[in-house]
Write an enzyme that holds these catalytic residues in place. Structure first.
Site, mmCIF file in Angstrom:
data_model
loop_
_atom_site.group_PDB
_atom_site.id
_atom_site.type_symbol
_atom_site.label_atom_id
_atom_site.label_comp_id
_atom_site.label_asym_id
_atom_site.label_seq_id
_atom_site.Cartn_x
_atom_site.Cartn_y
_atom_site.Cartn_z
ATOM 1 N N ASP A 247 32.465 -151.769 8.696
ATOM 2 C CA ASP A 247 31.914 -152.556 7.594
ATOM 3 C C ASP A 247 30.999 -151.674 6.752
ATOM 4 O OD1 ASP A 247 30.000 -152.465 9.738
ATOM 5 O OD2 ASP A 247 28.884 -154.090 8.785
ATOM 6 N N ARG B 67 7.765 -148.904 12.440
ATOM 7 C CA ARG B 67 8.714 -148.040 13.130
ATOM 8 C C ARG B 67 8.050 -147.569 14.423
ATOM 9 N NH1 ARG B 67 13.997 -148.323 11.099
ATOM 10 N NH2 ARG B 67 13.749 -149.009 8.932
ATOM 11 N N GLU C 259 27.943 -153.916 11.778
ATOM 12 C CA GLU C 259 26.787 -153.041 11.942
ATOM 13 C C GLU C 259 25.791 -153.200 10.803
ATOM 14 O OE1 GLU C 259 24.171 -149.586 11.764
ATOM 15 O OE2 GLU C 259 25.620 -150.217 10.231
ATOM 16 N N GLU C 260 26.302 -153.344 9.582
ATOM 17 C CA GLU C 260 25.415 -153.466 8.432
ATOM 18 C C GLU C 260 24.757 -154.846 8.357
ATOM 19 O OE1 GLU C 260 24.635 -150.926 7.045
ATOM 20 O OE2 GLU C 260 26.296 -149.521 6.773
ATOM 21 N N HIS D 275 31.474 -147.931 12.956
ATOM 22 C CA HIS D 275 31.606 -149.257 12.328
ATOM 23 C C HIS D 275 32.433 -149.155 11.057
ATOM 24 C CE1 HIS D 275 28.545 -148.715 9.058
ATOM 25 N NE2 HIS D 275 27.951 -147.916 9.924
ATOM 26 N N ASP E 95 27.157 -141.722 13.247
ATOM 27 C CA ASP E 95 26.697 -142.700 12.253
ATOM 28 C C ASP E 95 25.311 -142.320 11.738
ATOM 29 O OD1 ASP E 95 26.607 -144.939 10.633
ATOM 30 O OD2 ASP E 95 25.949 -146.293 12.220
ATOM 31 N N ASP F 2 29.276 -143.504 5.459
ATOM 32 C CA ASP F 2 28.682 -144.523 6.339
ATOM 33 C C ASP F 2 29.573 -145.757 6.400
ATOM 34 O OD1 ASP F 2 26.915 -146.040 7.860
ATOM 35 O OD2 ASP F 2 25.674 -146.595 6.152
ATOM 36 N N HIS G 239 24.197 -146.307 1.690
ATOM 37 C CA HIS G 239 23.519 -147.528 1.231
ATOM 38 C C HIS G 239 23.107 -147.439 -0.236
ATOM 39 C CE1 HIS G 239 22.258 -149.206 5.442
ATOM 40 N NE2 HIS G 239 23.407 -148.558 5.488
#
Length: 488
Positions: free
Chosen positions: A114, A356, A179-180, A112, A208, A145, A458
């Site tokens: 973005d 999760r 993706e984000e 990705h 990724d 990332d 991030h």
């Protein structure tokens, strides 16, 4: 250009010329990443959507220069609500193809373009949208990332091209720009093109994710899923003054806090009945896979900046991160959260939490257990308020065979580059598109990490070590050759 050589019939490829070429091209590869990082392709910021599209156009130009065929900027239409601009267009998917030889295997590489938001005032030491090289480390938003790994595939193609070495497989690229922000539109495109553009794909490779630590490469064969929920408690018709109404009305926040406290205890144990019973039992064979994984327990404390770990042994930590479910409470919407004091009773509050998920938890069964639990706990409060629990979104877990041809090729490639066998790991996070590729294309998916565990994706000061970037190109390249060989 040097003489073409055929790696497909060699029992053990000689990568010396290819790796030398990659080393020679290092300045160009860093410059390519620099150009990509300088475009602030933040998909979550509507005002920056033109920059996201600009990155797609940058990729198209790079692919054209590398000789790609069938290049498409596949449009996905308008972005669904909530958006400020009802006509906001989704960024295109960048599709391209290198080779259509029916005698070769076909590999699809996904990434990705973005990135997450970033600003100097967030705590960055340098401008996040300027690639800064310092002490053999590349700093910049998206460096790890996922622009670094995406550029890695382009670098891999360039090295082959300049060496006069034919790619050993047919290669398809699928690069997205959302993706984000939830990969909007990508699932539908994959399903549609399973018998179209993606027909005949033998394997999918995604770079990724990250190494477990900072020194040893890994291959990832499993991911936890994630179910995100909210609990809404409603009371008064409007916010109230606590001096006038405190103590004489049922407060939604009080009810919500009590319910949230019934979900998980301070040891991380999920308190909702019926979840543990769904979890796939740990076998002796699976348990042994954790024995040789390189992981220093102190790394966990360094990552959190505290000594707050619930488990003290490597195996306990990794198994609870990867193969057991967890429940995290994320926040409360509708409540006062600014600095200072505000004596208001909120009329409606929403508690946000996620679970999760792992094999063999059913999302549908899990949601029913959540709803039943919340309803039962709220009933015990005898509150006149109303309460509702609901699923906001879900993404399934993924588990692959780390010994299939795809992973075997990646393991050989890692050994050829790093001179060490990679650890076979799972991850606690989620990459939902992994499962979509696997199901729709009916093929194997490999997670081939390039960055290290301390890259800070991030976060502030995101980075990618130069060695990981360049050796990552070598690993991606060698992987293609070993996969072309198959199980020979």
């Amino acid at each position: 250009m040097s003489e073409k050589r055929d790696y497909s019939t060699m029992s053990e490829p000689d990568f010396s010329a290819l790796f030398k070429k990659i080393d020679e091209l290092k300045p160009q590869f860093i410059d390519r990443l620099r150009k990509a990082v300088e475009i602030p392709s933040v998909s979550g910021d509507e005002s920056l959507r033109p920059q996201v599209v600009k990155t797609a156009e940058f990729l198209k130009a790079e692919l054209e220069a590398l000789g790609a065929e069938d290049i498409e900027l596949r449009e996905l239409g308008t972005q669904p609500p909530p958006v400020a601009d009802a006509n906001l267009q989704l960024p295109p998917i960048v599709l391209s193809r290198f080779g259509k030889d029916p005698s070769k295997k076909t590999v699809l590489v996904y990434g990705h373009y973005d990135v997450q938001p970033a600003a100097l005032e967030d705590g960055w030491n340098t401008d996040p949208f300027k690639l800064v090289e310092k002490n053999d480390v590349l700093y910049g938003r998206g460096s790890s990332d996922d622009k670094g790994p995406v550029m890695g595939w382009l670098n891999c193609i360039q090295a082959h091209r300049e060496l006069g070495l034919e790619l050993p497989v047919n290669l398809i690229t699928c690069f997205e720009g959302m993706e984000e922000s939830g990969s909007l539109g990508l699932d539908a495109l994959i399903a549609k093109e399973a018998t179209g553009y993606f027909k005949g794909v033998d394997a999918v490779t995604i770079s990724d994710n990250y190494w477990l630590g900072t020194t040893k490469p890994v291959l990832t064969y499993g991911l936890r899923g994630v179910n995100y929920y909210q609990i809404t408690v409603k009371g008064p018709a409007a916010d109230l003054h606590s001096g006038l109404f405190g103590g004489i009305v049922a407060e939604p926040m009080t009810d919500l806090v009590k319910i949230l406290a019934t979900l998980v205890d301070t040891d991380g144990k999920i308190l909702i009945k019926g979840i543990d019973e769904q979890v796939k039992k740990l076998t002796e064979e699976e348990d042994k896979l954790y024995d040789d994984i390189e992981f220093d327990v102190e790394v966990l404390n360094q990552a959190t900046g505290s000594d707050t770990a619930l488990y003290k042994t490597k195996k306990d930590i990794l198994q609870h991160r990867w193969r057991y479910p967890s429940l995290s409470i994320h926040g409360i919407e509708g409540a006062f959260s600014e600095a200072g004091a505000k004596t208001v009773i909120p009329a409606k509050v929403k508690g946000k939490f996620s679970i999760r998920t792992v094999p063999d938890i059913s999302s549908e069964k899990l949601t029913q257990l959540i709803v039943d639990h919340v309803n039962e706990q709220f009933k015990l409060l005898n509150s006149p308020n109303t309460c509702e629990a609901e699923l906001i979104h879900d993404g399934d877990y993924w588990l692959s065979d780390p010994f299939n041809d795809n992973f075997t090729a990646a393991r050989k490639a890692t050994k050829a580059v790093w001179n060490i066998d990679p650890d076979l790991t799972r991850e606690g996070g989620s990459i939902p598109i992994t499962l979509t590729f696997e199901k729709e294309l009916k093929t194997s998916v490999l997670l081939l990490p390039i960055g290290r565990g301390d890259d800070g994706a991030h976060s502030t000061n995101e980075k990618l070590d130069v060695s990981n970037y360049i050796e990552g190109v070598k690993t991606q390249s060698a992987y293609l050759h070993y996969y072309a060989q198959g199980s020979q």
